[in-house]
Motif scaffolding. Sequence first.
Motif, PDB file in Angstrom:
ATOM      1  N   UNK A  28      -5.450   6.766   1.677  1.00 46.79           N
ATOM      2  CA  UNK A  28      -6.079   7.824   2.057  1.00 46.79           C
ATOM      3  C   UNK A  28      -7.566   7.715   2.040  1.00 46.79           C
ATOM      4  N   UNK A  29      -8.114   7.186   0.888  1.00 47.46           N
ATOM      5  CA  UNK A  29      -9.477   6.922   0.849  1.00 47.46           C
ATOM      6  C   UNK A  29      -9.996   6.038   1.789  1.00 47.46           C
ATOM      7  N   UNK A  30      -9.216   4.998   2.001  1.00 49.63           N
ATOM      8  CA  UNK A  30      -9.637   3.600   3.033  1.00 49.63           C
ATOM      9  C   UNK A  30      -9.441   4.491   4.441  1.00 49.63           C
ATOM     10  N   UNK A  31      -8.730   5.262   4.853  1.00 50.97           N
ATOM     11  CA  UNK A  31      -8.633   5.894   5.988  1.00 50.97           C
ATOM     12  C   UNK A  31      -9.900   6.818   6.247  1.00 50.97           C
ATOM     13  N   UNK A  32     -10.101   7.773   5.331  1.00 51.84           N
ATOM     14  CA  UNK A  32     -11.365   8.568   5.368  1.00 51.84           C
ATOM     15  C   UNK A  32     -12.601   7.887   5.582  1.00 51.84           C
ATOM     16  N   UNK A  33     -12.610   6.806   4.623  1.00 50.38           N
ATOM     17  CA  UNK A  33     -13.971   5.924   4.600  1.00 50.38           C
ATOM     18  C   UNK A  33     -14.076   5.365   6.038  1.00 50.38           C
TER      19      UNK A  33
END
Length: 115
Positions: A28-33
């Motif tokens: 999720x963090x990678x997707x947002x970033x």
Amino acid sequence: VIGVIAVGHDITQIKRVTAEQKREAADMARLIRCANAIIFGVDLQGRLTEWNNKVTQMTGYTKDEVLGKSLIDNFVVTESKEVVQDMMDKANRGFEELGEFEFLLQTKDGRHIEL
């Protein structure tokens, strides 16, 4: 010592679930970033808690520069502050359907971008 009593619990499932949760959080963090859309997050007080690469590209502000600062006080253009505050108030009161709204952010070089 007369004897010893030992009690054990199988924590295999707990470790498996914990590892899966960490993997999902990282995804999720990678997707947002890396999303090709502006994504930022605020806490209940309106302080920025998330700021992705696209918003950095569009505004010129890095994540480190904005985290912990008030979105409205520091980045929302004056004529948009009321509508953004209204949306944040609704979100804080638990409204799930906020609808779409437009507002202006000020970039690091003083330009205004419409979101």
